[in-house]
Design a protein around this motif. Sequence first.
Motif, short mmCIF file in Angstrom:
data_model
loop_
_atom_site.label_atom_id
_atom_site.label_comp_id
_atom_site.label_asym_id
_atom_site.label_seq_id
_atom_site.Cartn_x
_atom_site.Cartn_y
_atom_site.Cartn_z
N ASN A 110 0.80 -1.22 0.00
CA ASN A 110 0.00 0.00 0.00
C ASN A 110 0.84 1.28 0.00
O ASN A 110 0.30 2.37 0.18
N ASN A 111 2.14 1.13 -0.17
CA ASN A 111 3.09 2.24 -0.31
C ASN A 111 2.90 3.31 0.78
O ASN A 111 2.62 4.48 0.50
N PHE A 112 3.07 2.88 2.04
CA PHE A 112 3.04 3.83 3.15
C PHE A 112 4.10 3.43 4.16
O PHE A 112 4.68 2.34 4.08
N PHE A 113 4.37 4.32 5.11
CA PHE A 113 5.37 4.07 6.13
C PHE A 113 4.82 4.57 7.47
O PHE A 113 4.81 5.77 7.73
N SER A 114 4.32 3.66 8.28
CA SER A 114 3.68 4.02 9.54
C SER A 114 3.55 2.78 10.41
O SER A 114 3.50 1.66 9.90
N ILE A 172 10.26 0.17 12.92
CA ILE A 172 10.11 0.00 11.48
C ILE A 172 11.21 0.80 10.79
O ILE A 172 11.79 1.73 11.37
N ALA A 173 11.50 0.42 9.57
CA ALA A 173 12.50 1.12 8.77
C ALA A 173 12.17 0.89 7.31
O ALA A 173 11.45 -0.06 6.97
N ALA A 174 12.71 1.74 6.45
CA ALA A 174 12.47 1.58 5.02
C ALA A 174 13.68 2.08 4.24
O ALA A 174 14.34 3.04 4.64
N SER A 204 7.27 1.18 -8.13
CA SER A 204 6.32 2.26 -7.83
C SER A 204 6.29 2.64 -6.35
O SER A 204 5.61 3.60 -5.98
N ASN A 205 7.04 1.94 -5.51
CA ASN A 205 7.07 2.24 -4.08
C ASN A 205 8.00 3.41 -3.78
O ASN A 205 8.98 3.64 -4.49
N THR A 206 7.71 4.10 -2.68
CA THR A 206 8.58 5.17 -2.21
C THR A 206 9.94 4.63 -1.78
O THR A 206 10.96 5.25 -2.01
N TYR A 207 9.93 3.44 -1.15
CA TYR A 207 11.17 2.84 -0.65
C TYR A 207 11.42 1.49 -1.31
O TYR A 207 10.48 0.79 -1.71
N SER A 208 12.68 1.10 -1.33
CA SER A 208 13.05 -0.18 -1.94
C SER A 208 12.82 -1.36 -1.02
O SER A 208 12.70 -2.49 -1.48
N THR A 209 12.78 -1.11 0.29
CA THR A 209 12.55 -2.18 1.28
C THR A 209 11.71 -1.63 2.43
O THR A 209 11.75 -0.43 2.73
#
Length: 189
Positions: A102-106, A133-135, A175-180
């Motif tokens: 879902n391409n989010f970081f939370s 968490i980390a990205a 298409s994601n903000t982060y690679s991991t």
Amino acid sequence: MKAAHRCRSALPLRTGAWIFTVVLAACGGGSDDPPDAGAPAGPGPTCGLANFEADLLARVNAARAAGAQCGARGAFAATGPLRWHGVLVAPAATHSQDMASNNFFSHTGSDNSTFAQRVTAAGYGWRLVAENIAAGYRTVQEVMDGWMSSDGHCANIMNPALRDFGVACVPGSASNTYSTYWTMDLAAP
């Protein structure tokens, strides 16, 4: 893109990171029973990294054995090792996959779940639970360096009351903000 990390807290840190550690026996499904010794030990998602579980165990427990200065969270004396717990890998994997899909970081899931709810749903009876968490990090060493240089993450890893942990890493897509997307769930039964 710069790597990111986040943790939860009742008090905001200057970095904007948060750490949240809950001590609830009545509400969190707490138990005095030890974790299930027969808990699945599968590695879960590893972003294709070789020796994922062994590297994390070694790096986390080396940090705990050495003690650490966790910035505003204070100094932590050397403490005993954490155990890899397969049941904690499951909510970590679920959350990392959710963030990637879902391409989010939370810390809050796309379904509004909290890490405490995810750990409980996985079947771990906790009295203390925390999440890092980390990205965007490419290796175990990079993510551990990031977590240990963050006051809240460092304090979670060094907390002597925590006993078990599980980590998952899920790759993002183009298409994601982060690679991991990394999730570490830590708990005590």
